[in-house]
Each structure stands twice: as structure tokens, then as C-alpha cells.
Design a protein around this motif. Structure first.
Motif, PDB file in Angstrom:
ATOM      1  N   PRO A 197       8.927 -13.198  -1.258  1.00  0.00           N
ATOM      2  CA  PRO A 197       8.462 -13.323   0.130  1.00  0.00           C
ATOM      3  C   PRO A 197       8.740 -14.725   0.679  1.00  0.00           C
ATOM      4  O   PRO A 197       8.600 -15.709  -0.051  1.00  0.00           O
ATOM      5  CB  PRO A 197       6.949 -13.085   0.017  1.00  0.00           C
ATOM      6  N   ILE A 203       0.934  -9.167  -3.977  1.00  0.00           N
ATOM      7  CA  ILE A 203       1.502  -9.000  -2.630  1.00  0.00           C
ATOM      8  C   ILE A 203       2.448  -7.815  -2.682  1.00  0.00           C
ATOM      9  O   ILE A 203       3.383  -7.799  -3.485  1.00  0.00           O
ATOM     10  CB  ILE A 203       2.291 -10.260  -2.190  1.00  0.00           C
ATOM     11  N   GLY A 204       2.204  -6.816  -1.850  1.00  0.00           N
ATOM     12  CA  GLY A 204       3.110  -5.661  -1.777  1.00  0.00           C
ATOM     13  C   GLY A 204       2.503  -4.409  -2.364  1.00  0.00           C
ATOM     14  O   GLY A 204       1.835  -4.454  -3.401  1.00  0.00           O
ATOM     15  N   ASN A 205       2.760  -3.297  -1.681  1.00  0.00           N
ATOM     16  CA  ASN A 205       2.231  -2.012  -2.119  1.00  0.00           C
ATOM     17  C   ASN A 205       3.229  -0.892  -1.857  1.00  0.00           C
ATOM     18  O   ASN A 205       2.903   0.156  -1.338  1.00  0.00           O
ATOM     19  CB  ASN A 205       0.884  -1.718  -1.441  1.00  0.00           C
ATOM     20  N   GLY A 206       4.500  -1.163  -2.256  1.00  0.00           N
ATOM     21  CA  GLY A 206       5.504  -0.092  -2.291  1.00  0.00           C
ATOM     22  C   GLY A 206       5.346   0.648  -3.609  1.00  0.00           C
ATOM     23  O   GLY A 206       4.285   0.589  -4.253  1.00  0.00           O
ATOM     24  N   SER A 207       6.411   1.344  -4.053  1.00  0.00           N
ATOM     25  CA  SER A 207       6.349   2.083  -5.326  1.00  0.00           C
ATOM     26  C   SER A 207       5.842   1.177  -6.442  1.00  0.00           C
ATOM     27  O   SER A 207       4.988   1.559  -7.245  1.00  0.00           O
ATOM     28  CB  SER A 207       7.735   2.547  -5.764  1.00  0.00           C
ATOM     29  N   THR A 208       6.380  -0.037  -6.474  1.00  0.00           N
ATOM     30  CA  THR A 208       6.051  -0.962  -7.549  1.00  0.00           C
ATOM     31  C   THR A 208       4.609  -1.425  -7.465  1.00  0.00           C
ATOM     32  O   THR A 208       3.864  -1.374  -8.455  1.00  0.00           O
ATOM     33  CB  THR A 208       6.994  -2.185  -7.472  1.00  0.00           C
ATOM     34  N   ARG A 238       0.523  -5.306   3.800  1.00  0.00           N
ATOM     35  CA  ARG A 238       0.986  -5.299   5.205  1.00  0.00           C
ATOM     36  C   ARG A 238       0.803  -3.916   5.803  1.00  0.00           C
ATOM     37  O   ARG A 238       0.075  -3.743   6.755  1.00  0.00           O
ATOM     38  CB  ARG A 238       2.467  -5.727   5.272  1.00  0.00           C
ATOM     39  N   HIS A 239       1.479  -2.916   5.220  1.00  0.00           N
ATOM     40  CA  HIS A 239       1.339  -1.543   5.724  1.00  0.00           C
ATOM     41  C   HIS A 239       0.684  -0.682   4.659  1.00  0.00           C
ATOM     42  O   HIS A 239       1.166  -0.647   3.527  1.00  0.00           O
ATOM     43  CB  HIS A 239       2.706  -0.932   6.046  1.00  0.00           C
ATOM     44  N   ARG A 291       8.490   6.271   4.855  1.00  0.00           N
ATOM     45  CA  ARG A 291       9.037   5.300   3.910  1.00  0.00           C
ATOM     46  C   ARG A 291       9.419   6.041   2.645  1.00  0.00           C
ATOM     47  O   ARG A 291       9.246   7.242   2.545  1.00  0.00           O
ATOM     48  CB  ARG A 291       7.988   4.239   3.583  1.00  0.00           C
ATOM     49  N   ARG A 292       9.890   5.313   1.666  1.00  0.00           N
ATOM     50  CA  ARG A 292      10.204   5.903   0.366  1.00  0.00           C
ATOM     51  C   ARG A 292       8.933   6.595  -0.133  1.00  0.00           C
ATOM     52  O   ARG A 292       7.883   5.954  -0.268  1.00  0.00           O
ATOM     53  CB  ARG A 292      10.645   4.769  -0.543  1.00  0.00           C
ATOM     54  N   ALA A 319       5.030  -8.119  -5.673  1.00  0.00           N
ATOM     55  CA  ALA A 319       5.622  -6.781  -5.813  1.00  0.00           C
ATOM     56  C   ALA A 319       6.339  -6.496  -4.504  1.00  0.00           C
ATOM     57  O   ALA A 319       6.091  -5.497  -3.832  1.00  0.00           O
ATOM     58  CB  ALA A 319       4.530  -5.744  -6.081  1.00  0.00           C
ATOM     59  N   THR A 320       7.202  -7.437  -4.133  1.00  0.00           N
ATOM     60  CA  THR A 320       7.765  -7.453  -2.781  1.00  0.00           C
ATOM     61  C   THR A 320       9.174  -6.854  -2.714  1.00  0.00           C
ATOM     62  O   THR A 320       9.887  -7.073  -1.736  1.00  0.00           O
ATOM     63  CB  THR A 320       7.757  -8.900  -2.235  1.00  0.00           C
ATOM     64  N   GLY A 321       9.557  -6.138  -3.749  1.00  0.00           N
ATOM     65  CA  GLY A 321      10.779  -5.339  -3.676  1.00  0.00           C
ATOM     66  C   GLY A 321      12.065  -6.119  -3.819  1.00  0.00           C
ATOM     67  O   GLY A 321      12.113  -7.178  -4.456  1.00  0.00           O
ATOM     68  N   TYR A 354      13.212  -0.964   3.383  1.00  0.00           N
ATOM     69  CA  TYR A 354      14.455  -1.492   2.808  1.00  0.00           C
ATOM     70  C   TYR A 354      15.652  -0.587   3.052  1.00  0.00           C
ATOM     71  O   TYR A 354      16.788  -0.977   2.813  1.00  0.00           O
ATOM     72  CB  TYR A 354      14.276  -1.791   1.312  1.00  0.00           C
TER      73      TYR A 354
HETATM   74  P1  NA7 Z   1       9.418  -1.949  -1.532  1.00  0.00           P
HETATM   75  O1  NA7 Z   1       9.321  -0.490  -1.433  1.00  0.00           O
HETATM   76  O2  NA7 Z   1      10.413  -2.651  -0.694  1.00  0.00           O
HETATM   77  O3  NA7 Z   1       7.963  -2.537  -1.239  1.00  0.00           O
HETATM   78  C1  NA7 Z   1       7.756  -3.914  -1.142  1.00  0.00           C
HETATM   79  C2  NA7 Z   1       6.355  -4.204  -0.714  1.00  0.00           C
HETATM   80  O4  NA7 Z   1       6.201  -5.609  -0.553  1.00  0.00           O
HETATM   81  C3  NA7 Z   1       5.951  -3.573   0.602  1.00  0.00           C
HETATM   82  O5  NA7 Z   1       4.609  -3.224   0.533  1.00  0.00           O
HETATM   83  C4  NA7 Z   1       6.172  -4.713   1.585  1.00  0.00           C
HETATM   84  O6  NA7 Z   1       5.397  -4.681   2.717  1.00  0.00           O
HETATM   85  C5  NA7 Z   1       5.751  -5.902   0.773  1.00  0.00           C
HETATM   86  N1  NA7 Z   1       6.374  -7.134   1.210  1.00  0.00           N
HETATM   87  C6  NA7 Z   1       7.690  -7.453   1.204  1.00  0.00           C
HETATM   88  N2  NA7 Z   1       7.869  -8.695   1.671  1.00  0.00           N
HETATM   89  C7  NA7 Z   1       6.653  -9.168   2.006  1.00  0.00           C
HETATM   90  C8  NA7 Z   1       6.193 -10.392   2.551  1.00  0.00           C
HETATM   91  N3  NA7 Z   1       7.033 -11.368   2.877  1.00  0.00           N
HETATM   92  N4  NA7 Z   1       4.858 -10.540   2.755  1.00  0.00           N
HETATM   93  C9  NA7 Z   1       4.018  -9.542   2.433  1.00  0.00           C
HETATM   94  N5  NA7 Z   1       4.391  -8.359   1.911  1.00  0.00           N
HETATM   95  C10 NA7 Z   1       5.702  -8.177   1.704  1.00  0.00           C
HETATM   96  O7  NA7 Z   1       9.704  -2.411  -3.039  1.00  0.00           O
HETATM   97  P2  NA7 Z   1       9.208  -1.752  -4.403  1.00  0.00           P
HETATM   98  O8  NA7 Z   1       9.576  -2.690  -5.497  1.00  0.00           O
HETATM   99  O9  NA7 Z   1       7.799  -1.360  -4.309  1.00  0.00           O
HETATM  100  O10 NA7 Z   1      10.039  -0.446  -4.522  1.00  0.00           O
HETATM  101  C11 NA7 Z   1      11.457  -0.479  -4.390  1.00  0.00           C
HETATM  102  C12 NA7 Z   1      12.073   0.728  -5.027  1.00  0.00           C
HETATM  103  O11 NA7 Z   1      12.119   0.563  -6.436  1.00  0.00           O
HETATM  104  C13 NA7 Z   1      11.340   2.011  -4.853  1.00  0.00           C
HETATM  105  O12 NA7 Z   1      11.614   2.619  -3.655  1.00  0.00           O
HETATM  106  C14 NA7 Z   1      11.806   2.828  -6.018  1.00  0.00           C
HETATM  107  O13 NA7 Z   1      12.980   3.510  -5.716  1.00  0.00           O
HETATM  108  C15 NA7 Z   1      12.042   1.829  -7.084  1.00  0.00           C
HETATM  109  P3  NA7 Z   1       5.654  -3.719   3.997  1.00  0.00           P
HETATM  110  O14 NA7 Z   1       6.787  -2.828   3.638  1.00  0.00           O
HETATM  111  O15 NA7 Z   1       5.935  -4.551   5.155  1.00  0.00           O
HETATM  112  O16 NA7 Z   1       4.358  -3.034   4.133  1.00  0.00           O
END
Ligand code: NA7
Length: 549
Positions: free
Chosen positions: A147, A179-184, A204-205, A323-324, A374-376, A495
Motif C-alpha cells: 500500500p 490491511i486488506g480483505n480480498g481473497s487473501t 476499505r470495501h 469483485r473476484r 494483504a493488499t494483493g 485488480y
Molecule cells: P485483492 O483481491 O486485490 O485484495 C486486496 C485487498 O487489499 C482489498 O481489500 C483492497 O481494498 C486492499 N487494499 C489494497 N491496497 C490498499 C491500500 N493502499 N490501503 C488499504 N487497503 C488496500 O488481493 P488478494 O491478495 O486478496 O487476492 C488476489 C487474488 O489472489 C485473488 O483474487 C485470488 O485469485 C488469489 P479494496 O479493494 O479497495 O477494498
């Protein structure tokens, strides 16, 4: 400087690189596989964070080309965790004696095409490797996205990115922030929550997540899978996701509200986010009103699970389900623990990472012992952008991709001869193993084609190269945009379009037309003699590949 020559250099010893190595060795080529990691596995070498798991049904999260192995290699659960995936890939490498072609701990820093002798010079941390062909299996999700928050280097506690996980760690009694709540993030949060002092989830979302329903596989189930494996693969290869299940052809409003709820409930009970999205109704990915019916169902589940009204409010998404798709092993439930809190950083962003934790925009400070990003990833083109690849005219790939990455079916770019990408930008969004197989089969056919032309020439050492035409690349880009325009995925800053990385040019990074359609296009290209590619010899201007055979 050490110079070495191989017919082909393969960058990356993950799922793509391993299969490509197998195919090119069978073709009789000399090869070298280079990887910066200390062992094979790619994604599964790096992603060892707690809870890391594949969300594809296990029978389909493997190669289909070794039928005996497919039917005999042991796996215990319907979903594989990262250790299982890594062990499987190591097993394949050893079973097919591929390790001897691999060189680990070696980072590629740049690559340059030499028009004089039709070779690539691959510059690495261990000298130069020269080859006629380069195949990149560097991953679509491999370049960590840290991030862009000021002060990261000031943090005195433990700081991790999930894609660069340490060998050992101990979070018990520690104050952990994620930080982050995507798949990871969802997998990590679910797994560490019971084993930490406290957990602060910086979100964030909010996300829609479906239970995975991870469970052991019985002998009977495995026998049945073994008996029908050919059919399972045949269906998967022609489907949209390659996930091994029938995708819905029914629209959400073709059934009554009551029936719709039953279908959603059945999918919720069966598990898997991907299934939930495409096995329930065909128009959840294209029609907002249809999509909202799924949103409402999942929001209802969140309301049932999460007890605290404030946490429930923060965890309830306000966006479309676009989203994914995620699945989990008890994500929302973790927020019923007193030691787990959510910080809404959309409302109150992290202004700074300090020596002791984070400071929010409104001045609130959170002290932490551990901060996990966990920001992807800088997905799809991120790994390519670091390689400094210089093509035929001296133009670099970064210059060629100034307005966003462009490829011919995710596999090649105009101006970069004999360079083939496994799952490069604008590949489909689908199950990775069948995608990898489709691309590697295509690349192997392309290389075999060039080798045939080379050997058929007057000189044995003829210089021949295949590259995408600009038109081929443009037509694929246009198709990607056309399909994307019909999809709701475009509504979320994910992404898929580069929306997750600050400063990244926004473009369509994925082909949303599905695995089946893309595989068919790859096959047609091979069958018709590579019409959207140019075959050039000895520096001539090039001719249509199709007209030269
Ligand atoms: P993702 O799906 O890109 O999720 C990343 C998360 O990190 C997501 O919640 C983002 O928030 C958050 N994020 C990214 N940058 C920031 C900053 N600068 N500040 C705060 N939060 C941030 O990555 P994953 O690793 O979870 O998954 C990727 C793929 O790997 C998945 O689809 C599978 O195929 C395996 P936001 O999106 O804005 O809510």
C-alpha cells in the motif's frame, strides 16, 4: 560474464513453467528454467500465509495430462491448502525428472532481442542466458502490491506482505493489524483470529463471501471422480470458469422470488463463491437487478451471523457483487470474537504508518506488534513491467504497453519475437490449471511450427521467429473490451482493471469471455497456421505465418 545457450529459457517454475518444461523437453529442445524462488511452486511457493487455500475443487486443481498421476496421487480434501498445492507441484517436478533443468535463486533483470542472430539475451543475477525462445511463466498474481501509505519503513514491529511470508512466526498474545480483505485477507483473518491477542482489520470495501465448505473426500467420491475424470475435464475445458461444474443458463427473474431464495440457499450450503456467482443464475455477472438479488441474500446471511450491530454495518457491502468472488471457512463468524475489530479506512483512511502502528486521518492511533499487508498484487502486467524487455525495434514492453498492456490472446505481443507468455495480460478469468494447459499447448505448437520451418530451410541453423501482428493484438484487445463492457465487474475498482494500484493506467486486463471461448480461439489459431502472427526469417520484414506453410 558467464554466457550460456539453450534452445529455450523458461522464466518461472510455477504451474505454467513446470508444464512448459515438460513439453519442450519432449519436443527435444534444450531448456533452462529460471526462478528467483529457492524451489518450484510459483504462487504456492510464495503464498504460505495462514489459511492460504485454493478455491477450485481439488480434482480440477491439477494437471490433466498425466492421467495415471491424476488417478493415483493422494489428496484428502475437496479444496487444497497451500501446503498441498506446493507438495503436488514438487511431486510433479520429481516424477518427471524436471528439477535438473531448473535453476533457483536467480532473478531475471532484463531481456533483449538480438536481431543479428535471432536470440534473446536473458540477463539475470547469475549472468546471461541466450536462447531462441523465451517463455514467461511469471504469474498473473505475483508482484506484491504494497500500500502506498507513508511511513512503512518506520514501523518497528513485524511487517509482512502475505505474498512474501516468513518461514516462522508467532502471533499469540500480539496486537495484529491486517490491511486488506480480498481473497487473501479473508483467508488470513479467518485463520489467525483465534490465535492472536487482538486483531484489527483495516477495511476499505466490505466483501461478499460464501462458505467454502472444506471437507474430506471419501474413497467412494474419489473412485467416482477417477471413473469419470475424462468427462470432468472435457466439460471443464469448454466451460466459462473451468471449475468442473455446470454453469447456469437460467436468469434470476425467470424464477419466482421463493425459488430464487431456494437456489441461493442451496448454493450457500454447497459452498464456493465462484459456484455461487455462476452456478445460480447466468445473469448475475451482467444484470444489476439480478445481481442485487444475490447481494440481498448474502447481506441477509451477514445479518444472521454477525451479532454486533456496528461490526455488522461495517461488514455489509454497499456495492454490487462484482469483485473476484470469495469463499471462506468462517470469516464473518470471527467478528463475533471480542478480540476482533474492523476499522473502516474508507471513512477514515490510514494517514501514516508510524514506528508503533498506524495513525488514521482523524488522528486516531492504533498501536500494533504486527502489521500484515494483504493488499494483493500489481496483477497481470506487474511482473512483466519489472523485467525490462527490449524487443525487435528496441522498443521496450513497458513502452509498448504505455496505455495499458496489449496482447494476442494473452500469449504474445507485437514486436517481441519468439517470446511467449503463459497467462499474460488479457488471459481469461478462470481456473488456472486448464488455462495453463491451453496456453502451454499453444506455445508448444507455435515453437514446434517455428522449429519445423527452421529445419526445413536451406541451412540447419536458419533464423526464424514468430510474433504477433499488431492487428492480432488490436483485435484481441477490442474483443476483451467488448466483452468487458457487458460485465458488472467494471463497476468495482478491483485488480481486474488495475484499480487497486495507485497510479496504474486503467485498462481491461482480463478476457471475460471464459475459458471455453478463449481455448477455442487458441486452437483455431494453431489449426489455421497462426494467421494473427508473423513469421520472419533472417531479418526480413515478415510474412503472415499462415502463408508460409
Ligand atoms: P485483492 O483481491 O486485490 O485484495 C486486496 C485487498 O487489499 C482489498 O481489500 C483492497 O481494498 C486492499 N487494499 C489494497 N491496497 C490498499 C491500500 N493502499 N490501503 C488499504 N487497503 C488496500 O488481493 P488478494 O491478495 O486478496 O487476492 C488476489 C487474488 O489472489 C485473488 O483474487 C485470488 O485469485 C488469489 P479494496 O479493494 O479497495 O477494498
Amino acid at each position: 560474464m558467464v554466457q550460456r545457450y539453450y534452445d529455450a529459457v523458461i522464466i518461472g517454475a510455477g504451474m505454467g513453467g513446470i508444464y512448459q518444461a515438460y513439453r519442450l523437453v519432449k519436443l527435444g529442445l534444450t531448456i533452462k528454467v529460471i526462478d528467483r524462488a529457492e524451489g518450484p511452486g510459483g504462487t504456492w511457493y510464495w503464498n504460505r500465509y495462514p489459511g492460504a487455500m485454493s478455491d477450485t475443487h481439488s480434482p480440477l486443481y491439477r494437471y490433466s495430462w498425466d492421467k495415471e498421476d491424476l488417478q493415483t496421487y493422494k489428496w484428502t480434501h475437496n479444496y487444497l491448502d497451500s501446503k498441498d498445492c506446493l507438495a503436488y507441484l514438487n511431486h510433479v517436478v520429481d516424477r518427471h525428472d524436471l528439477r535438473k533443468y531448473m535453476q533457483f535463486g536467480t532473478e531475471v533483470v532484463s531481456m533483449k532481442w538480438n536481431e543479428e542472430d535471432y536470440t534473446w539475451a536473458v540477463h539475470t543475477s547469475d549472468g546471461v542466458f541466450n536462447s531462441r525462445y523465451v517463455v514467461t511463466g511469471i504469474g498473473l498474481l505475483s508482484e506484491p502490491n504494497w500500500p502506498a501509505i507513508p511511513g512503512r519503513n518506520n514501523f518497528k514491529g513485524e511487517l509482512y506482505h502475505t505474498a512474501r511470508w516468513p518461514e516462522t512466526y508467532d502471533f499469540s498474545n500480539k496486537r495484529v493489524g491486517v490491511i486488506g480483505n480480498g481473497s487473501t485477507g479473508v483467508q488470513l483473518i479467518t485463520t489467525v483470529a483465534p490465535n492472536v491477542g487482538s486483531l484489527l482489520c483495516f477495511q476499505r470495501h466490505p466483501q461478499y463471501s460464501i462458505p467454502a465448505r472444506r471437507a474430506p473426500v471419501s474413497r467412494e467420491e474419489r473412485d467416482e471422480i477417477n471413473r469419470t475424470y475424462d468427462d470432468i475435464w472435457a466439460q471443464a475445458r469448454t466451460s466459462f470458469t473451468g471449475g468442473g461444474f455446470q454453469e447456469s443458463t437460467v436468469k434470476a427473474f425467470d424464477v419466482s422470488a421463493e425459488e430464487r431464495q431456494q437456489i441461493y440457499q442451496k448454493a450457500w450450503d454447497a459452498g464456493s463463491g465462484i459456484r455461487f456467482l455462476v452456478q445460480t443464475f447466468e445473469d448475475l455477472v451482467t444484470d444489476e437487478a439480478a445481481n442485487e438479488t444475490a447481494c440481498d441474500f448474502i447481506k441477509g446471511k451477514i445479518a444472521e451471523i454477525v451479532k454486533d450491530p456496528e461490526k455488522r454495518r461495517k461488514l455489509t457491502p454497499t456495492e454490487l457483487y462484482a469483485r473476484r468472488p470469495l469463499c471462506d471457512t468462517g470469516y464473518y463468524e470471527q467478528f463475533n470474537r471480542e478480540n476482533v475489530e474492523i476499522v473502516d479506512i474508507m471513512a477514515n483512511p490510514i494517514a501514516e504508518i508510524t514506528s508503533t502502528g498506524v495513525r488514521l486521518a482523524n488522528g486516531t492511533r492504533h498501536d500494533l506488534d504486527v502489521l500484515i499487508c494483504a493488499t494483493g498484487y500489481n496483477a497481470f502486467d506487474g511482473a512483466y513491467r519489472k523485467l525490462h524487455i527490449q524487443g525487435r525495434t528496441g522498443t521496450t514492453l513497458n513502452e509498448h504497453w504505455l496505455a495499458g498492456p496489449t496482447t494476442n490472446m494473452g500469449v504474445a505481443a507485437a514486436g517481441f519475437p519468439n517470446l511467449f507468455m503463459i497467462l499474460g495480460p488479457k488471459s481469461p478469468l478462470a481456473n488456472v490449471p486448464p488455462m495453463v494447459e491451453a496456453h502451454v499447448d499453444f506455445i508448444t505448437a507455435a515453437i514446434a511450427h517455428v522449429e519445423d520451418v527452421r529445419r526445413g530451410g536451406r541451412e540447419l541453423a536458419g533464423k526464424v521467429a514468430l510474433e504477433s501482428t499488431l492487428q492480432g493484438e488490436e483485435e484481441w484487445g477490442t474483443l476483451c473490451d467488448l466483452v468487458s463492457d457487458k460485465m458488472l465487474f467494471k463497476k468495482a475498482a478491483s485488480y481486474f482493471y488495475g484499480g487497486n494500484v495507485e497510479g496504474k493506467v486503467k485498462s481491461t486486463l482480463v478476457f471475460f469471455g471464459g475459458l471455453g471461448m478463449w481455448s477455442q480461439k487458441l486452437q483455431e489459431c494453431v489449426d489455421n497456421g497462426f494467421p494473427s502472427f508473423t513469421l520472419s526469417r533472417d531479418g526480413d520484414a515478415g510474412e503472415s505465418a499462415a502463408s508460409s506453410v
